[in-house]
Enzyme design. Structure first.
Site, PDB file in Angstrom:
ATOM      1  N   PRO A 298       0.297 -26.790  29.940  1.00 17.53           N
ATOM      2  CA  PRO A 298      -0.103 -28.209  29.990  1.00 17.53           C
ATOM      3  C   PRO A 298      -1.275 -28.425  30.931  1.00 17.53           C
ATOM      4  CG  PRO A 298       1.943 -27.847  31.189  1.00 17.53           C
ATOM      5  CD  PRO A 298       1.643 -26.561  30.500  1.00 17.53           C
ATOM      6  N   PRO A 299      -1.934 -29.571  30.857  1.00 17.52           N
ATOM      7  CA  PRO A 299      -3.073 -29.850  31.752  1.00 17.52           C
ATOM      8  C   PRO A 299      -2.629 -29.962  33.203  1.00 17.52           C
ATOM      9  CG  PRO A 299      -3.043 -31.367  29.875  1.00 17.52           C
ATOM     10  CD  PRO A 299      -1.737 -30.654  29.868  1.00 17.52           C
ATOM     11  N   GLY A 300      -3.531 -29.562  34.099  1.00 18.56           N
ATOM     12  CA  GLY A 300      -3.300 -29.747  35.518  1.00 18.56           C
ATOM     13  C   GLY A 300      -2.477 -28.685  36.207  1.00 18.56           C
ATOM     14  N   VAL A 301      -2.178 -27.563  35.512  1.00 16.97           N
ATOM     15  CA  VAL A 301      -1.368 -26.523  36.148  1.00 16.97           C
ATOM     16  C   VAL A 301      -2.231 -25.438  36.783  1.00 16.97           C
ATOM     17  CG1 VAL A 301       0.613 -26.915  34.661  1.00 16.97           C
ATOM     18  CG2 VAL A 301      -1.127 -25.280  33.966  1.00 16.97           C
ATOM     19  N   GLY A 302      -3.563 -25.518  36.631  1.00 14.78           N
ATOM     20  CA  GLY A 302      -4.432 -24.574  37.325  1.00 14.78           C
ATOM     21  C   GLY A 302      -4.928 -23.423  36.482  1.00 14.78           C
ATOM     22  N   LYS A 303      -5.026 -23.593  35.170  1.00 11.21           N
ATOM     23  CA  LYS A 303      -5.489 -22.497  34.315  1.00 11.21           C
ATOM     24  C   LYS A 303      -6.949 -22.149  34.604  1.00 11.21           C
ATOM     25  CE  LYS A 303      -4.538 -24.683  30.522  1.00 11.21           C
ATOM     26  NZ  LYS A 303      -4.010 -25.914  31.112  1.00 11.21           N
ATOM     27  N   SER A 665      13.963 -29.364  16.971  1.00  9.49           N
ATOM     28  CA  SER A 665      14.837 -29.204  18.130  1.00  9.49           C
ATOM     29  C   SER A 665      15.681 -30.438  18.437  1.00  9.49           C
ATOM     30  CB  SER A 665      13.997 -28.846  19.364  1.00  9.49           C
ATOM     31  OG  SER A 665      13.074 -29.866  19.648  1.00  9.49           O
ATOM     32  N   LYS A 708      11.120 -27.632  28.795  1.00 11.37           N
ATOM     33  CA  LYS A 708      12.174 -28.630  28.575  1.00 11.37           C
ATOM     34  C   LYS A 708      13.141 -28.669  29.756  1.00 11.37           C
ATOM     35  CE  LYS A 708      12.021 -28.199  23.525  1.00 11.37           C
ATOM     36  NZ  LYS A 708      12.743 -27.748  22.314  1.00 11.37           N
TER      37      LYS A 708
END
Length: 774
Positions: A298-303, A665, A708
């Site tokens: 996801p965005p903002g995790v530091g990739k 799911s 999740k």
């Protein structure tokens, strides 16, 4: 006041885009102005003719009179012309004119084409007598001959390979540092020679060297005025600047690399492990090809930032290529040089920028490539990201192979769903899940808060943000997988504190008159404010705030406003027909409520909430399984019938109706919600679930378990029901998160229902009642 009379032969020009005309005239004779009659609209004057062109037809008399001067002039003129390249038609024609024209006409002709100033030309024009004209022209010829001798001496080494015609134009002398045209031409020639020298001494491949030498030969024969001259020169300069064999030396110390990675990033153990593995293998094998990694999360995790840290760890150059929205395959492979404004692709341009052939290339947002009429850039990336092909990557602009095997490619994406399968197959996918609350707290105090303090000019002696306050920001003001929103909230707090600090300094600078008269009051204020002051304390705004300013929950409410997210889980589960599911999105995991209601009707099932086809099918599967097992669980409709849809309509709703939802799911959640509705029992308020169902009541595995589980943990849930075959995915979850949660591994829907309700949801055994049909 001497001029030349001429006859206009031709006028060529136009008025667009601005007036410009070319006038072709034939000179007739010299004249002298006797009297100027008028100046407007054009000058009119009375003139006297000084010579005639017809007089040169009788040339023997003039030759006898001037004999010696004429022969001397002719000798110098022939010597000057023979120093030029006779293969040029203009030079050969000039040589023929020397023999055919009368000697008396030669001074005027040669003066007009050799390098002379305008002042010298006017002096020759003023010389009406032939004797005077010869005497003034001979020194100009001698000067031009000496200049050509000096120029040929400097070009002697290249005279056999490259004969150039020296244009004979009006002289431009050096004034205040300006350069003559001869020197400009010589400088351009020297640039081409220098470019050829760079090509021969460069370490480019044999194929590229062969192409460059062919192009440099074409460049030498090409006039500078041709548009292709600049294109060819730009191409050759790019070929010279590319790092064909230039590379940086890797830093292969694993212990130092681990320290750098731990200092730059908290958590991300899987990424760090993969980098250290690469370093270890690189120590054992020098010619290891660069891996092609793809960080998905996801965005903002530091990739993106971890890619920069990898380059720093290896000691390599770093270059980022943003691929979001790119829809032209020429951005990757470049344009062919036949097009106007052609340029190389981003890969080759990036190599030129970094100057080495083993950088770290970050292909950002590779999942957001688009197709257009200009081609598919994702298909162009297939060659770039294939380790078996990129050793001979061919850019359309270069048209020669370039080795990309030493480049470390790192792609980033939010989801793999939009990446073409062929491109995804070429990359090593590493999942980067969201952070837990504990990890966010550590990241905030290790990286985010120091960064924001530096950006806002604050020091730790001026502001304190306890971990409890940070946890309050995370739970009440942000709900995300990454830390971008958290960083923005911390920035807002620092701005508010900066205002208080600036106001306090301003007040301290002013003399406080009240302190002189009210000493006792001041002492009381000091004793009351001796402890660290919250930004929300408003006891006495006239005094500067005590340092450090402590940020507590009251200050958060003043700065950030009321909490944006409340723990509403228990409130929404206060009646039957509501259950909590877990969903995965490109932005991370989310909890999802499922609500159901029943009413009298004709047995219809209504689904709302922007559902996709897969989720609609899951809802039909759930109602079919409950209808087939209604007697087993003693589930009845409002009239007491085991046929749940008999005279009953069912409405299933998934809140957040503006958000599109799809996927298998949610099957177990829909079954639990409907079972709660028909049984009248409440689902446990701390339970969330995920899993796909079958018509026979089996629970099948699903993806995104870690995201999740983290979403459920953020929401404060304590028990999670997951498919039994997803047990292997729990190993990726941090140990402290697993300790705070209780996991129920379900293989069938019976186990799901027993875990979702207090006291279980066992089969009710009771006597059969027979209804008489008489």
């Amino acid at each position: 006041r001497i001029g030349t009379a001429a006859l206009a032969v031709q006028v060529v020009g136009s008025n667009w885009p601005k007036p410009h005309y070319t006038l072709l005239v034939t000179g007739l004779c010299r004249f002298q102005i006797l009297q100027l009659l008028k100046e407007k609209p054009y000058p009119v004057a009375e003139v006297q003719q000084l010579d005639r062109l017809e007089q040169f037809t009788n040339g023997h008399k003039s030759e006898e009179e001037l004999g010696e001067l004429s022969e001397q002039f002719y000798k110098y003129a022939v010597q000057l012309v023979e120093m030029l390249d006779m293969s040029v038609p203009a030079v050969a024609k000039l040589r023929r004119l020397l023999d055919n024209l009368p000697r008396e006409a030669l001074p005027d002709i040669l003066t007009s084409i050799i390098r002379t100033s305008n002042q010298e030309k006017l002096q020759i024009l003023d010389a009406v007598r032939l004797e005077e004209r010869f005497k003034m022209t001979i020194p100009l010829l001698v000067r031009q001959i000496e200049g050509l001798k000096l120029l040929q001496k400097t070009r002697k080494s290249k005279q056999d390979d490259d004969k150039r015609v020296v244009a004979i134009r009006p002289n431009r002398r050096i004034t205040h540092g300006s350069i003559t045209e001869d020197e400009e031409e010589e400088e351009d020639h020297d640039d081409v020679v220098m470019l050829e020298k760079k090509i021969r001494t460069s370490s480019m491949s044999e194929q590229a060297l062969k192409v460059c030498l062919k192009e440099i030969k074409r460049l030498k024969k090409m006039p500078q005025s041709m548009p292709e001259y600049a294109l060819t020169r730009n191409y050759l300069e790019l070929m010279v600047e590319l790092p064909w064999n230039k590379s940086t030396k890797d830093r292969l110390e694993i212990r130092a690399a681990r320290i750098v990675l731990d200092n730059d990033h908290y958590a991300m153990e899987k990424l760090k492990k993969r980098v250290l593995e690469y370093l270890a293998v690189r120590q054992l094998k020098n010619n290891l090809k660069g891996p092609i990694l793809c960080f998905v999360g996801p965005p903002g995790v530091g990739k993106t930032s971890v890619g920069r840290s990898i380059a720093k760890t290896l000691g390599r150059e770093f270059h980022r290529i943003a691929l979001g929205g790119v829809c032209d395959q020429s951005d990757i492979r470049g344009h062919r040089r036949t097009y106007v404004g052609s340029m190389p692709g981003r890969i080759i341009n990036g190599l030129k920028t970094v100057g080495v052939n083993n950088p770290v290339f970050l292909l950002d947002e590779v999942d957001k490539l688009a197709k257009s009429l200009q081609g598919d850039p994702a298909a162009a990336l297939l060659e770039v990201l294939d380790p078996e092909q990129n050793h001979s990557f061919t850019d359309h602009y270069l048209n020669v192979a370039f080795d990309l095997s030493q480049v470390l490619f790192i792609a980033t994406a939010n989801t793999t769903a939009t990446i073409p399968p062929a491109l995804l197959d070429r990359m090593e996918v590493i999942q980067v899940p969201g952070y837990t609350q504990e990890e966010k707290i550590e990241i905030a105090h290790r990286h985010l808060i120091p960064k924001q303090l530096e950006l806002h000019g604050l020091t730790p002696q001026q502001i304190q943000i306890p971990q409890v306050t940070t946890l309050g920001i995370i739970t009440r003001y942000t709900r995300e997988a990454g830390v971008r929103a958290l960083d923005r909230k911390l920035g807002a707090i620092c701005r508010a504190v900066a205002v208080k600090v600036a106001e306090g300094q301003h007040k301290e600078a002013k003399p406080d008159r009240a302190e002189v008269g009210e000493g006792e009051d001041c002492k009381e204020h000091i004793t009351e404010d001796a402890k660290p002051e919250s930004i929300s304390d408003t006891a006495d705004l006239s005094l500067p705030p005590e340092m450090p300013i402590l940020i507590d929950f009251h200050a958060l409410k003043d700065i950030l406003g009321p909490p944006m997210y409340d723990m509403e889980v228990s409130e929404r589960l206060s009646q039957p027909g509501v259950a909590i599911g877990l969903a995965w999105t490109p932005l991370g995991g989310e909890i999802m409520f499922v609500e159901a209601s029943r009413m009298d009707g004709e047995g219809q099932l209504t689904l709302t909430g922007q559902l996709g086809d897969v989720m609609k099918e899951s809802a039909h599967l759930a109602i079919s399984w409950l209808r087939s097992n209604a007697k087993r669980y003693q589930l009845t409709n409002a009239s007491g019938s085991f046929d749940l849809l008999d005279n009953t309509d069912i409405h299933l709703h998934f809140p957040a109706g503006a958000v599109t939802k799809d996927g298998p799911s949610a099957g177990v959640t829909i079954v639990t919600c409907l079972a709660s509705l028909f049984s009248g029992r409440l689902v446990c308020s701390d339970v969330a679930m995920t899993g796909e169902i079958t018509l026979r009541g089996l629970v099948l595995p699903v993806g995104g378990i870690k995201d999740k589980v983290l979403a459920a943990h953020r929401a404060g849930l304590k028990r999670i029901i997951i498919p039994q075959r997803n047990e292997k995915d729990l190993e990726e979850i941090a140990a402290h998160v697993r300790q705070e949660l209780s996991f129920v591994l379900a293989g069938c829907l019976d186990e799901v229902l027993n875990a979702a309700f207090d006291g279980g949801f066992a089969v009710r055994a009771r006597l059969e009642h027979f209804n008489s049909k008489l």
